[in-house]
Design a protein around this motif. Structure first.
Motif, PDB file in Angstrom:
ATOM      1  N   LEU A   1      27.404-121.659   7.559  1.00 22.38           N
ATOM      2  CA  LEU A   1      27.296-120.208   7.681  1.00 22.38           C
ATOM      3  C   LEU A   1      27.547-119.510   6.350  1.00 22.38           C
ATOM      4  N   PHE A   2      28.432-120.067   5.550  1.00 22.48           N
ATOM      5  CA  PHE A   2      28.654-119.529   4.205  1.00 22.48           C
ATOM      6  C   PHE A   2      27.363-119.539   3.396  1.00 22.48           C
ATOM      7  N   LEU A   3      26.640-120.651   3.433  1.00 20.69           N
ATOM      8  CA  LEU A   3      25.371-120.737   2.719  1.00 20.69           C
ATOM      9  C   LEU A   3      24.343-119.766   3.285  1.00 20.69           C
ATOM     10  N   MET A   4      24.398-119.519   4.587  1.00 15.28           N
ATOM     11  CA  MET A   4      23.421-118.648   5.219  1.00 15.28           C
ATOM     12  C   MET A   4      23.651-117.178   4.904  1.00 15.28           C
ATOM     13  N   ILE A   5      24.903-116.736   4.969  1.00 12.81           N
ATOM     14  CA  ILE A   5      25.162-115.302   4.833  1.00 12.81           C
ATOM     15  C   ILE A   5      25.399-114.886   3.391  1.00 12.81           C
ATOM     16  N   LEU A   6      25.634-115.845   2.483  1.00 10.67           N
ATOM     17  CA  LEU A   6      25.873-115.484   1.082  1.00 10.67           C
ATOM     18  C   LEU A   6      24.694-114.730   0.471  1.00 10.67           C
ATOM     19  N   PRO A   7      23.441-115.189   0.617  1.00 14.34           N
ATOM     20  CA  PRO A   7      22.332-114.413   0.037  1.00 14.34           C
ATOM     21  C   PRO A   7      22.209-113.019   0.635  1.00 14.34           C
ATOM     22  N   THR A   8      22.445-112.895   1.942  1.00 11.54           N
ATOM     23  CA  THR A   8      22.354-111.583   2.590  1.00 11.54           C
ATOM     24  C   THR A   8      23.412-110.636   2.048  1.00 11.54           C
ATOM     25  N   MET A   9      24.658-111.102   1.998  1.00 13.33           N
ATOM     26  CA  MET A   9      25.737-110.269   1.470  1.00 13.33           C
ATOM     27  C   MET A   9      25.488-109.910   0.013  1.00 13.33           C
ATOM     28  N   THR A  10      25.026-110.870  -0.777  1.00 13.31           N
ATOM     29  CA  THR A  10      24.786-110.621  -2.197  1.00 13.31           C
ATOM     30  C   THR A  10      23.697-109.586  -2.389  1.00 13.31           C
ATOM     31  N   SER A  11      22.604-109.727  -1.670  1.00  7.88           N
ATOM     32  CA  SER A  11      21.495-108.788  -1.803  1.00  7.88           C
ATOM     33  C   SER A  11      21.915-107.369  -1.434  1.00  7.88           C
ATOM     34  N   MET A  12      22.666-107.226  -0.349  1.00  6.79           N
ATOM     35  CA  MET A  12      23.119-105.899   0.067  1.00  6.79           C
ATOM     36  C   MET A  12      24.153-105.343  -0.902  1.00  6.79           C
ATOM     37  N   ALA A  13      25.012-106.205  -1.443  1.00  8.57           N
ATOM     38  CA  ALA A  13      25.998-105.754  -2.421  1.00  8.57           C
ATOM     39  C   ALA A  13      25.325-105.298  -3.711  1.00  8.57           C
ATOM     40  N   VAL A  14      24.269-105.997  -4.120  1.00  6.07           N
ATOM     41  CA  VAL A  14      23.508-105.584  -5.312  1.00  6.07           C
ATOM     42  C   VAL A  14      22.924-104.188  -5.108  1.00  6.07           C
ATOM     43  N   ASP A  15      22.357-103.943  -3.951  1.00  6.30           N
ATOM     44  CA  ASP A  15      21.795-102.617  -3.660  1.00  6.30           C
ATOM     45  C   ASP A  15      22.880-101.549  -3.689  1.00  6.30           C
ATOM     46  N   SER A  16      24.051-101.862  -3.175  1.00  2.00           N
ATOM     47  CA  SER A  16      25.150-100.890  -3.159  1.00  2.00           C
ATOM     48  C   SER A  16      25.630-100.579  -4.571  1.00  2.00           C
ATOM     49  N   LEU A  17      25.746-101.608  -5.418  1.00  2.00           N
ATOM     50  CA  LEU A  17      26.192-101.381  -6.795  1.00  2.00           C
ATOM     51  C   LEU A  17      25.134-100.625  -7.596  1.00  2.00           C
ATOM     52  N   ASN A  18      23.879-100.940  -7.361  1.00  5.56           N
ATOM     53  CA  ASN A  18      22.817-100.210  -8.062  1.00  5.56           C
ATOM     54  C   ASN A  18      22.739 -98.749  -7.646  1.00  5.56           C
ATOM     55  N   ALA A  19      23.238 -98.443  -6.434  1.00  9.12           N
ATOM     56  CA  ALA A  19      23.205 -97.059  -5.949  1.00  9.12           C
ATOM     57  C   ALA A  19      24.273 -96.184  -6.597  1.00  9.12           C
ATOM     58  N   VAL A  20      25.246 -96.799  -7.280  1.00  8.94           N
ATOM     59  CA  VAL A  20      26.265 -96.004  -7.977  1.00  8.94           C
ATOM     60  C   VAL A  20      25.604 -95.281  -9.148  1.00  8.94           C
ATOM     61  N   PRO A  21      25.749 -93.958  -9.244  1.00  6.17           N
ATOM     62  CA  PRO A  21      25.078 -93.202 -10.312  1.00  6.17           C
ATOM     63  C   PRO A  21      25.459 -93.700 -11.711  1.00  6.17           C
ATOM     64  N   LYS A  22      24.502 -93.691 -12.617  1.00  3.69           N
ATOM     65  CA  LYS A  22      24.757 -94.117 -13.994  1.00  3.69           C
ATOM     66  C   LYS A  22      25.759 -93.208 -14.685  1.00  3.69           C
ATOM     67  N   GLN A  23      25.836 -91.960 -14.233  1.00  2.00           N
ATOM     68  CA  GLN A  23      26.788 -91.032 -14.847  1.00  2.00           C
ATOM     69  C   GLN A  23      28.224 -91.521 -14.719  1.00  2.00           C
ATOM     70  N   TYR A  24      28.516 -92.252 -13.638  1.00  3.48           N
ATOM     71  CA  TYR A  24      29.861 -92.788 -13.465  1.00  3.48           C
ATOM     72  C   TYR A  24      30.184 -93.782 -14.577  1.00  3.48           C
ATOM     73  N   ARG A  25      29.226 -94.633 -14.892  1.00  4.29           N
ATOM     74  CA  ARG A  25      29.422 -95.617 -15.953  1.00  4.29           C
ATOM     75  C   ARG A  25      29.562 -94.923 -17.300  1.00  4.29           C
ATOM     76  N   GLN A  26      28.721 -93.941 -17.537  1.00  5.22           N
ATOM     77  CA  GLN A  26      28.770 -93.216 -18.808  1.00  5.22           C
ATOM     78  C   GLN A  26      30.073 -92.441 -18.965  1.00  5.22           C
ATOM     79  N   ALA A  27      30.526 -91.811 -17.878  1.00  2.00           N
ATOM     80  CA  ALA A  27      31.789 -91.067 -17.955  1.00  2.00           C
ATOM     81  C   ALA A  27      32.963 -92.001 -18.212  1.00  2.00           C
TER      82      ALA A  27
END
Length: 299
Positions: free
Chosen positions: A162-188
């Protein structure tokens, strides 16, 4: 003049298309909603038949540990405990690694490397569960047998699959969540003199917390309802688990192995439908958690 007035007062072709689209969409929504309601009603009726028609106590069904349908013993607690055990363990192991990989993809790796790694992870999301089960059967189970003795089947093997099965799903959704953080936060954060690690740990990850939690709940929901891959490596023995490397069974594995060997309408068959009802309730709970976390993040 009359022709012009008629053209201005009559509905345009676009309005006809809009009404047609609304009617088709409404019919589709009614059809899908009706199917969902029908499935819920059907599973509920079949799931409670064990208690209403066969006189089995709900409390005994949920708390007893003896599962022997042939002897009229219907204790579902071992399967419930095992299902939650493999789900929680797989989630605990997969979430940190998924977050690390997601942070590396979005914040650390070069763009060219990200373009290779991210599509590979998304490709792994669509791999059939039987493939993961076969990998567990041929690699994980023999290794566990070599390390701990016994057969190698059990909760630990199921957790690995199950770890092997859900790892790609969790990773893909986590990538989308991190990419959704505005760039202004990083710049600030950089403008205030924070290092990259400080920006990641104190700004980016906390800002994407709700999306990461949604990824965790979504992955665990998939793990809880998985049947074939778990059935191949867990041993399918309906007893209370006493260790991580002892044969046991989940709700889904008992369902898949027993549904074809029971007669419709009998107590044994009704007991399996009751297990299916538990799975349905847990799926609704997971979906509710995902909705609540997403709603909280949107607020």
């Amino acid at each position: 003049m009359d022709d012009l007035r008629k053209q201005l007062t009559q509905p345009s072709p676009e309005s006809h298309q809009e009404w047609t689209g609304r009617i088709i969409s409404s019919l589709a929504i009614i059809l899908i909603g009706g199917l969902v309601v029908a499935i819920l009603i059907f599973l509920t009726i079949k799931g409670v038949a064990l208690f209403t028609d066969n006189g089995v106590s709900v409390w005994r069904f949920l708390t007893q540990t003896d599962w022997q349908p042939g002897h009229q013993h219907y204790g579902a607690l071992p399967m419930i405990v095992t299902s939650f055990s493999v789900t929680i363990l797989a989630g605990i192991v997969a979430l940190p690694l998924a977050l690390v990989v997601a942070v590396a993809i979005t914040e650390i790796l070069p763009q060219k490397m990200t373009g290779l790694v991210q599509p590979l992870i998304e490709l792994l999301v669509g791999v059939p569960s039987v493939v993961y089960g076969y990998l567990g059967l041929t690699i994980i189970v023999p290794e566990l047998q070599h390390l701990f003795g016994g057969t190698g089947f059990g909760i630990l093997a199921a957790t690995g699959v199950l770890f092997l099965m859900i790892l790609p799903t969790m990773t893909s959704m986590a990538v989308d969540s991190l990419n959704a953080v505005p760039k202004q936060y990083r710049q600030a954060s950089a403008g205030l003199g924070a290092t990259r690690w400080q920006t990641i740990s104190h700004v980016i990850v906390p800002s994407a917390r709700d999306g990461i939690l949604t990824a965790a709940v979504f992955g665990m929901a998939r793990a809880f309802g998985e049947a074939l891959a778990v059935q191949m490596v867990i041993g399918n023995t309906a007893v209370m688990p006493k260790g991580l490397v002892e044969s046991s069974a989940t709700l889904t594995s008992v369902l898949t192995t027993g549904i074809g060997n029971s007669v419709m309408g009998t107590a044994d068959n009704n007991a399996l439908w009751s297990l299916a009802l538990i799975l349905l309730i847990m799926s609704l709970v997971f979906n509710l958690l995902i909705h609540l976390v997403s709603k909280k993040g949107a607020a």
